[in-house]
Design a protein around this motif. Structure first.
Motif, PDB file in Angstrom:
ATOM      1  N   ASP A  16       0.808  -1.271   0.143  1.00 33.39           N
ATOM      2  CA  ASP A  16       0.101   0.056  -0.036  1.00 33.39           C
ATOM      3  C   ASP A  16       0.871   1.172  -0.040  1.00 33.39           C
ATOM      4  N   HIS A  41       3.210  -5.127   3.305  1.00 37.89           N
ATOM      5  CA  HIS A  41       2.221  -6.018   4.021  1.00 37.89           C
ATOM      6  C   HIS A  41       1.952  -7.496   3.131  1.00 37.89           C
ATOM      7  N   HIS A  77       0.765  -6.041  13.849  1.00 37.92           N
ATOM      8  CA  HIS A  77       1.543  -6.428  12.796  1.00 37.92           C
ATOM      9  C   HIS A  77       2.847  -6.628  13.162  1.00 37.92           C
ATOM     10  N   ARG A 101      -7.532 -11.366   2.270  1.00 43.19           N
ATOM     11  CA  ARG A 101      -7.745  -9.712   1.932  1.00 43.19           C
ATOM     12  C   ARG A 101      -8.631  -9.678   0.886  1.00 43.19           C
ATOM     13  N   ARG A 104     -12.119 -10.113   2.259  1.00 43.29           N
ATOM     14  CA  ARG A 104     -12.468  -8.976   2.941  1.00 43.29           C
ATOM     15  C   ARG A 104     -12.981  -7.832   2.122  1.00 43.29           C
ATOM     16  N   SER A 134      -5.732  -3.721   0.308  1.00 45.12           N
ATOM     17  CA  SER A 134      -5.443  -3.123   1.685  1.00 45.12           C
ATOM     18  C   SER A 134      -6.591  -1.960   1.820  1.00 45.12           C
ATOM     19  N   ARG A 135      -6.628  -1.810   3.054  1.00 49.18           N
ATOM     20  CA  ARG A 135      -7.792  -0.577   3.591  1.00 49.18           C
ATOM     21  C   ARG A 135      -7.167   0.536   2.962  1.00 49.18           C
ATOM     22  N   THR A 136      -5.833   0.742   2.804  1.00 42.35           N
ATOM     23  CA  THR A 136      -5.406   1.799   2.158  1.00 42.35           C
ATOM     24  C   THR A 136      -5.957   2.412   0.987  1.00 42.35           C
ATOM     25  N   GLU A 152      -5.906   9.048   6.428  1.00 37.23           N
ATOM     26  CA  GLU A 152      -5.987   8.902   7.736  1.00 37.23           C
ATOM     27  C   GLU A 152      -7.497   9.061   8.140  1.00 37.23           C
ATOM     28  N   ILE A 155      -9.565   6.353   6.940  1.00 37.46           N
ATOM     29  CA  ILE A 155      -9.601   5.274   7.781  1.00 37.46           C
ATOM     30  C   ILE A 155     -10.421   5.227   8.939  1.00 37.46           C
ATOM     31  N   HIS A 251       4.951   5.406   3.964  1.00 30.38           N
ATOM     32  CA  HIS A 251       4.054   5.265   2.919  1.00 30.38           C
ATOM     33  C   HIS A 251       3.869   5.922   1.463  1.00 30.38           C
TER      34      HIS A 251
HETATM   35  P1  AMP Z   1      -5.017  -3.357   6.094  1.00 29.22           P
HETATM   36  O1  AMP Z   1      -3.650  -4.034   6.285  1.00 29.22           O
HETATM   37  O2  AMP Z   1      -5.291  -3.665   4.523  1.00 29.22           O
HETATM   38  O3  AMP Z   1      -5.852  -3.690   7.154  1.00 29.22           O
HETATM   39  O4  AMP Z   1      -4.625  -1.882   6.109  1.00 29.22           O
HETATM   40  C1  AMP Z   1      -4.245  -1.095   7.345  1.00 29.22           C
HETATM   41  C2  AMP Z   1      -3.421   0.108   6.573  1.00 29.22           C
HETATM   42  O5  AMP Z   1      -4.023   1.414   6.930  1.00 29.22           O
HETATM   43  C3  AMP Z   1      -2.148   0.050   7.504  1.00 29.22           C
HETATM   44  O6  AMP Z   1      -1.070  -0.634   7.056  1.00 29.22           O
HETATM   45  C4  AMP Z   1      -1.630   1.400   7.553  1.00 29.22           C
HETATM   46  O7  AMP Z   1      -1.088   1.730   6.231  1.00 29.22           O
HETATM   47  C5  AMP Z   1      -2.899   2.304   7.327  1.00 29.22           C
HETATM   48  N1  AMP Z   1      -3.550   3.009   8.552  1.00 29.22           N
HETATM   49  C6  AMP Z   1      -3.498   4.072   8.560  1.00 29.22           C
HETATM   50  N2  AMP Z   1      -4.026   4.594   9.944  1.00 29.22           N
HETATM   51  C7  AMP Z   1      -4.506   3.526  10.405  1.00 29.22           C
HETATM   52  C8  AMP Z   1      -5.346   3.060  11.523  1.00 29.22           C
HETATM   53  N3  AMP Z   1      -5.695   4.202  12.566  1.00 29.22           N
HETATM   54  N4  AMP Z   1      -5.604   1.994  11.608  1.00 29.22           N
HETATM   55  C9  AMP Z   1      -5.253   0.787  10.854  1.00 29.22           C
HETATM   56  N5  AMP Z   1      -4.829   1.212   9.972  1.00 29.22           N
HETATM   57  C10 AMP Z   1      -4.207   2.347   9.347  1.00 29.22           C
END
Ligand code: AMP
Ligand code: MN
Ligand code: MN
Ligand code: MN
Length: 283
Positions: A16, A41, A77, A101, A104, A134-136, A152, A155, A251
């Motif tokens: 991400d 990741h 992590h 992933r 999800r 990714s959530r990103t 930010e 999220i 990032h």
């Molecule tokens: P994932 O691994 O797909 O769940 O995505 C999570 C990613 O979101 C992390 O690797 C961070 O790069 C980013 N991130 C930024 N802020 C947060 C937060 N408050 N909680 C979780 N992830 C965050």
């Protein structure tokens, strides 16, 4: 002489991050980083390109990965540093996480659609740069369609527990993730320990379980951490006799955010994560 500039936590487009692996290494070189780890990741897919660039620029590269773990219902992590990419146990484990992933992603898209986000899955896939979802990527789509001002905020408002786009996944266990890292010749490190919202009792239990699985290190100095964080986590490392690591969790280039290699030094009394490893900095 200024102290060596070491950064053992950074992302590329293999997961991400915004920069291609070669561009990340070029940036580290320009910024005077003396030792860099690429820790995408749940994938080692960026390491080959990064290694080529690292040789070109003369920046020693630590091969790494950041593995998603679920411990006691909480996402943790775990970094693997000094791994050998391609090691079958590690790669099979990471592949299973990438499949989770994708599943999800579909559930997240349904949640986001229910609050009016247009085309959430297609939008996230447009932001995706490799086979990691990714959530990103969802966050960047939310920003692109005006639902948040920055990643930010996206999220925080849409993608964490309790928000419409959050979906719980059981990721790897500590035993699995640390086992894969050790099988691939690496050191397992708890990443950014201040970001999990654990109280003292759960934090101690988390570290104890991590160490029982074979984990030996913790990220004491992190990018984007509140003041006093490093001293708290140095104390945690001392209490449990853990090795210490440092990393920015870079990032993307940004005017206000974290930068590669801009980190305070590790306290002198702690054993650094690289001690005795062939990738230890040569200073
Ligand atoms: P994932 O691994 O797909 O769940 O995505 C999570 C990613 O979101 C992390 O690797 C961070 O790069 C980013 N991130 C930024 N802020 C947060 C937060 N408050 N909680 C979780 N992830 C965050
Ligand atoms: Mn990330
Ligand atoms: Mn992380
Ligand atoms: Mn990270």
């Amino acid at each position: 002489m200024s102290p060596p500039c070491i950064d053992l936590h950074a992302h590329s487009t293999a997961s991400d991050g915004i920069l291609e692996p070669a561009a990340l290494v070029a940036r580290a070189s320009r910024l005077g980083v003396d030792l860099l780890a690429l820790t995408d990741h749940d994938t080692t897919g960026g390491l080959e390109e990064a290694e080529q660039a690292a040789r070109f620029h003369g920046v020693p590269l630590v091969h790494g990965v950041e593995i998603s773990v679920t411990w006691d219902g909480t996402l943790i992590h775990v970094l693997g540093l000094g791994i050998t990419a391609g090691e079958p146990t590690l790669e099979a484990g990471l592949e299973s996480l990438r499949r989770r992933r994708n599943g999800r992603g579909e559930a997240m898209a349904a949640g986001l659609a229910s609050v009016g986000v247009p085309d959430p899955l297609a939008g996230a896939l447009r932001q995706q740069t490799t086979n990691i979802l990714s959530r990103t990527h969802f966050a960047r789509h939310l920003v692109a369609c005006g639902f948040a001002d920055d990643v930010e905020g996206a999220i925080r408002d849409y993608l964490v527990p309790g928000k419409p786009g959050h979906v719980h996944v059981e990721w790897a266990s500590f035993d699995e993730a640390v086992g894969w890292i050790l099988a691939a010749g690496g050191v397992a490190v708890i990443a950014h320990p201040g970001r999990y919202g654990l109280d003292a009792e759960r934090e101690t239990r988390m570290v104890t379980d991590f160490m029982a699985a074979g984990g030996t290190a913790i990220e004491v100095v992190c990018g984007r951490s509140r003041s006093g964080h490093a001293e708290d986590y140095a104390e945690l490392a001392r209490r449990h006799d853990l090795r210490a690591s440092l990393g920015s969790d870079f990032h993307a280039p940004s005017a206000t955010g974290v930068e590669l290699g801009r980190l305070e030094s590790l306290p002198d009394d702690l054993l650094p994560v690289w001690a005795g490893r062939e990738w230890a900095p040569q200073f």
